[in-house]
Design a protein around this motif. Structure first.
Motif, short mmCIF file in Angstrom:
data_model
loop_
_atom_site.label_atom_id
_atom_site.label_comp_id
_atom_site.label_asym_id
_atom_site.label_seq_id
_atom_site.Cartn_x
_atom_site.Cartn_y
_atom_site.Cartn_z
N ARG A 200 0.83 -0.62 0.34
CA ARG A 200 0.02 -0.24 -0.17
C ARG A 200 0.34 1.47 -0.19
O ARG A 200 0.45 2.28 -0.96
N HIS A 203 2.27 2.30 -3.78
CA HIS A 203 0.83 2.88 -3.97
C HIS A 203 0.48 3.55 -3.88
O HIS A 203 0.43 4.18 -4.73
N GLU A 204 0.46 3.62 -2.92
CA GLU A 204 0.50 5.45 -2.54
C GLU A 204 1.48 6.46 -2.71
O GLU A 204 1.25 7.69 -3.48
N PRO A 207 1.43 5.80 -7.27
CA PRO A 207 0.46 5.30 -7.82
C PRO A 207 0.85 4.49 -8.92
O PRO A 207 -0.38 3.00 -9.68
N GLU A 208 1.59 4.79 -9.92
CA GLU A 208 1.76 4.50 -11.31
C GLU A 208 2.55 2.75 -11.45
O GLU A 208 2.28 2.42 -12.05
N THR A 210 3.11 -0.55 -10.91
CA THR A 210 2.01 -2.00 -11.07
C THR A 210 3.01 -2.45 -9.54
O THR A 210 3.68 -2.72 -9.17
N THR A 211 1.67 -3.12 -8.71
CA THR A 211 2.18 -3.81 -7.34
C THR A 211 1.31 -5.40 -7.27
O THR A 211 0.32 -5.38 -7.75
N PHE A 228 -5.18 -1.33 -3.31
CA PHE A 228 -4.27 -0.74 -3.96
C PHE A 228 -3.37 -1.82 -4.45
O PHE A 228 -1.34 -1.14 -4.75
N THR A 229 -3.86 -2.83 -5.14
CA THR A 229 -2.30 -3.52 -5.89
C THR A 229 -3.43 -4.39 -6.89
O THR A 229 -4.39 -4.35 -6.99
N ASP A 230 -2.35 -4.83 -7.38
CA ASP A 230 -2.59 -5.30 -9.49
C ASP A 230 -2.41 -6.92 -9.62
O ASP A 230 -3.31 -6.97 -10.47
N PRO A 253 -6.16 -1.50 -9.35
CA PRO A 253 -6.02 0.50 -8.69
C PRO A 253 -5.71 1.13 -10.07
O PRO A 253 -6.39 2.10 -10.22
N HIS A 254 -5.38 0.59 -11.58
CA HIS A 254 -5.40 0.72 -12.03
C HIS A 254 -6.48 0.85 -13.30
O HIS A 254 -6.59 0.85 -14.51
#
Length: 300
Positions: A200, A203-204, A207-208, A210-211, A228-230, A253-254
């Motif tokens: 998280r 991501h914060e 944010p671009e 990939t997590t 918050f995760t891909d 998130p994306h």
């Protein structure tokens, strides 16, 4: 890899999750590479091609490249003086000669040694004589090798609870080495951890990027992770078709469906099973074995 934490999901996150109708999603890596629903899963070399060269060394990266494997996975920890190094264990005992070089420094924790001290250690002899003299690379050295090979990186933040603020340190090194530009972030980089808080945080802050979350959350908790995760990246021993399908029904998130990358699958039968369960990627010590099994399985 060991499963560590789960997330308590707030009702607001549950209601905000974006659901995708079954069968409507398309799976892809950060650069649009095909996942299982477009054919074969991605093959990711675990700690480099670690069945053939000492794990997390530059030699293991190069071996993966020699085998034609684009994606490599690694583990990042922090030294006493703040350098980021690529090593799996939080001690130096298993994969280096730290006990011999520093006999009075038990329990040989990574965080208790400087980068210069760790650079003295042999990180290859434990794996075989031909690898004598291999070193524990810094993250910068590792990134430069991956870059030189034109490869892609699944970077694991290892034991972030031991290293407060390590996410910011990693982002600074990634930026300094040119890995936070649009091309790398879109096509060549994923950051994962067993710690939901660590994922998280990445991501914060960026944010671009990939997590990925390492673990097997309950299906009811997945919407919270999707904030918050891909990626949801479980052990193959806990993998079921239902878990994969539940992840695929959610958008991350994306705005793309969550993908599933499972670990650590090292044989042909396991690779075929994971593919048939619908995973998007397979993390493996034997990337050539997995790649060849998927090719054979898909050719009939």
């Amino acid at each position: 890899m060991k499963t560590r934490s789960s997330v308590t999901v707030a009702a607001v996150l549950l209601s905000a999750a974006l659901l995708v109708a079954p069968g409507a999603a398309t799976a892809a890596g950060p650069d649009g590479e095909a996942g299982a629903r477009h054919g074969r899963p991605l093959v990711i070399a675990h700690r480099g091609a670690s069945a053939y060269a000492p794990e997390n060394t530059l030699a293991a990266v190069d071996k993966a490249h020699e085998l034609g494997i684009d994606w490599v996975e690694n583990d990042v920890q922090r030294t006493r003086d703040g350098e980021l190094v690529v090593i799996h264990d939080d001690t130096l005992r298993r994969t280096t000669d730290a006990e011999r070089v520093f006999p009075d420094r038990a329990p040989w924790k990574v965080e208790d040694f400087t980068a210069a001290e760790i650079a003295r250690l042999d990180a290859g002899s434990w794996f075989g004589e031909r690898w004598a003299g291999a070193r524990v690379p810094t993250l910068s050295q590792y990134l430069r090798t991956v870059e030189a090979n034109g490869q892609k990186l699944l970077l694991e933040i290892k034991a972030p609870e031991l290293y407060p603020g390590v996410e910011g340190d990693i982002l600074r090194v990634l930026r300094a080495e040119g890995w936070l530009d649009r091309s790398h972030v879109a096509r060549r980089l994923v950051v994962q951890s067993f710690s939901a808080d660590s994922v998280r945080t990445v991501h914060e802050r960026r944010p671009e990027i990939t997590t990925g979350f390492l673990g097997t959350p309950e299906a009811a908790d997945l919407p919270g992770y999707a904030a918050f995760t891909d990626q949801i990246n479980p052990s193959h021993t806990s993998l079921t078709a239902g878990q994969v399908a539940a992840a695929h029904r959610l958008k991350g998130p994306h705005g793309k469906p969550l993908t599933v990358h499972t670990w650590t699958v090292n044989d042909a039968a396991g690779a075929v099973r994971a593919r048939d369960l619908g995973v998007d990627g397979i993390i493996t010590n034997n990337p050539d074995v997995v790649r060849d099994a998927l090719g054979r399985a898909g050719s009939g």
